[in-house]
Design an enzyme around this catalytic site. Structure first.
Site, PDB file in Angstrom:
ATOM      1  N   LYS A  47       0.843  -1.205   0.000  1.00  0.00           N
ATOM      2  CA  LYS A  47       0.000   0.000   0.000  1.00  0.00           C
ATOM      3  C   LYS A  47       0.877   1.252   0.000  1.00  0.00           C
ATOM      4  O   LYS A  47       0.622   2.203  -0.732  1.00  0.00           O
ATOM      5  CB  LYS A  47      -0.947  -0.024   1.218  1.00  0.00           C
ATOM      6  CG  LYS A  47      -2.038  -1.075   1.081  1.00  0.00           C
ATOM      7  CD  LYS A  47      -2.852  -1.318   2.340  1.00  0.00           C
ATOM      8  CE  LYS A  47      -3.825  -2.492   2.094  1.00  0.00           C
ATOM      9  NZ  LYS A  47      -4.691  -2.807   3.235  1.00  0.00           N
TER      10      LYS A  47
ATOM     11  N   GLN B  85      -4.770  -1.340   9.418  1.00  0.00           N
ATOM     12  CA  GLN B  85      -4.681  -2.686   8.832  1.00  0.00           C
ATOM     13  C   GLN B  85      -5.319  -3.710   9.770  1.00  0.00           C
ATOM     14  O   GLN B  85      -5.011  -3.757  10.962  1.00  0.00           O
ATOM     15  CB  GLN B  85      -3.198  -3.022   8.554  1.00  0.00           C
ATOM     16  CG  GLN B  85      -2.977  -4.335   7.823  1.00  0.00           C
ATOM     17  CD  GLN B  85      -3.549  -4.369   6.401  1.00  0.00           C
ATOM     18  OE1 GLN B  85      -3.657  -3.349   5.739  1.00  0.00           O
ATOM     19  NE2 GLN B  85      -3.940  -5.532   5.941  1.00  0.00           N
TER      20      GLN B  85
ATOM     21  N   ASP C  80     -10.957   2.912   3.499  1.00  0.00           N
ATOM     22  CA  ASP C  80     -11.231   1.473   3.404  1.00  0.00           C
ATOM     23  C   ASP C  80     -12.724   1.211   3.179  1.00  0.00           C
ATOM     24  O   ASP C  80     -13.111   0.093   2.831  1.00  0.00           O
ATOM     25  CB  ASP C  80     -10.829   0.782   4.719  1.00  0.00           C
ATOM     26  CG  ASP C  80      -9.521   0.012   4.605  1.00  0.00           C
ATOM     27  OD1 ASP C  80      -9.238  -0.506   3.520  1.00  0.00           O
ATOM     28  OD2 ASP C  80      -8.808  -0.060   5.622  1.00  0.00           O
TER      29      ASP C  80
HETATM   30  N1  GUN Z   1      -6.972  -6.742   5.974  1.00  0.00           N
HETATM   31  C1  GUN Z   1      -7.294  -7.510   4.906  1.00  0.00           C
HETATM   32  N2  GUN Z   1      -7.810  -6.745   3.920  1.00  0.00           N
HETATM   33  C2  GUN Z   1      -7.823  -5.472   4.377  1.00  0.00           C
HETATM   34  C3  GUN Z   1      -8.235  -4.236   3.814  1.00  0.00           C
HETATM   35  O1  GUN Z   1      -8.725  -4.131   2.676  1.00  0.00           O
HETATM   36  N3  GUN Z   1      -8.074  -3.149   4.603  1.00  0.00           N
HETATM   37  C4  GUN Z   1      -7.564  -3.223   5.859  1.00  0.00           C
HETATM   38  N4  GUN Z   1      -7.475  -2.105   6.572  1.00  0.00           N
HETATM   39  N5  GUN Z   1      -7.183  -4.355   6.414  1.00  0.00           N
HETATM   40  C5  GUN Z   1      -7.309  -5.471   5.675  1.00  0.00           C
END
Ligand code: GUN
Length: 255
Positions: free
Chosen positions: A24, A68, A91
């Site tokens: 990311k 996350q 998100d």
């Molecule tokens: N953990 C697994 N997929 C995601 C996601 O799309 N966003 C976040 N914040 N955590 C995750």
């Protein structure tokens, strides 16, 4: 003159979460967004984490906040998601954004489902009137992709662990979305001739390699399209995160 900025909060040292966060941040760098990292120990208290989020909510230089998941078991995930300012919730996990999605209002859409829709659109796959079968009813993938496909006039069936005849349901799908978490679970016996298969699974095998929920080699001849793992849905998820960050920055500039 505005550089869209993403705050990434990583709690603990789960190897998988570290990899996702690294991708990311790399994505931000690639397109010229700024990212700021908050990497905190897994023994952070819930109160301290909520306080960090509050600081990021108030910080005018931050446009998007990503915490996350999953979180350590002593932290209430729901409370954390609810603490993020919906206008910074890139998100798309906050109930305000989920609610907006469910009634077709503008807001932030969860990145993996948003990425799947772009994959389908850019590949020229018509969703209207198609039978779409989703395996997995998670808040992050299953439920929102169900809403997006419904909005695009697909006929949606949501399957899960209690579905009686999973194979029978899957074999009717024009578009099959697999978000199960079981390596190579979907074989050619689960699919209809010419189906479009979207593989959302990321499973790590004993030898360290990644594979999806779909047995790609087994399905590729019978299906019309199968997304690979890695390099299928994953990069789209990241791209939608970057897009959401830019949207958050633009929304702020307009307000
Ligand atoms: N953990 C697994 N997929 C995601 C996601 O799309 N966003 C976040 N914040 N955590 C995750």
């Amino acid at each position: 003159g505005i550089t869209p900025t993403l705050a990434v909060v990583l709690i603990g040292d789960s190897p998988a979460s570290k990899v996702y966060v690294r991708h990311k941040k790399k994505g931000c760098e690639y397109v010229g967004l700024r990212s700021v990292s908050h990497e905190v120990s897994s023994d952070i208290t819930e109160k301290a984490l909520l306080s960090l989020i509050e600081d990021l909510n108030k910080d005018k230089t931050i446009h998007g906040i990503l915490v996350q998941l999953p979180l350590p078991s002593h932290i209430d995930e729901d409370k954390v998601i609810m603490a993020i300012d919906p206008s910074k919730d890139v998100d798309g996990f906050h109930p305000m954004n989920v609610g907006n999605l469910s009634i077709g209002r503008d807001g932030f859409v969860s990145c993996t489902p948003a990425g799947i829709m772009v994959l389908l659109e850019r590949t020229g796959i018509d969703i209207s009137g198609k039978k779409c079968v989703i395996i997995g009813r998670s808040n992050i993938v299953g439920k929102p992709i169900g809403m997006l496909l419904t909005r695009a006039n697909g006929t949606v069936t949501m399957c899960h662990s209690r579905t009686k005849d999973l194979q029978g349901e899957c074999r009717q799908a024009d578009i099959l979305i697999a978000a199960i978490g079981k390596e190579k679970f979907i074989t050619k016996d689960f699919i209809k001739e010419g189906a479009v298969i979207i593989d959302v699974g990321i499973n790590r095998l004993a030898d360290g390699t990644l594979c999806g929920d779909v047995d790609f080699d087994d399905c590729i001849e019978k299906a019309s399209f199968v997304t690979p793992v890695p390099k299928g849905v994953g990069p789209m998820t990241i791209t939608m995160l970057l897009k959401n960050c830019i949207k958050a920055a633009k929304n702020r500039a307009k307000s």
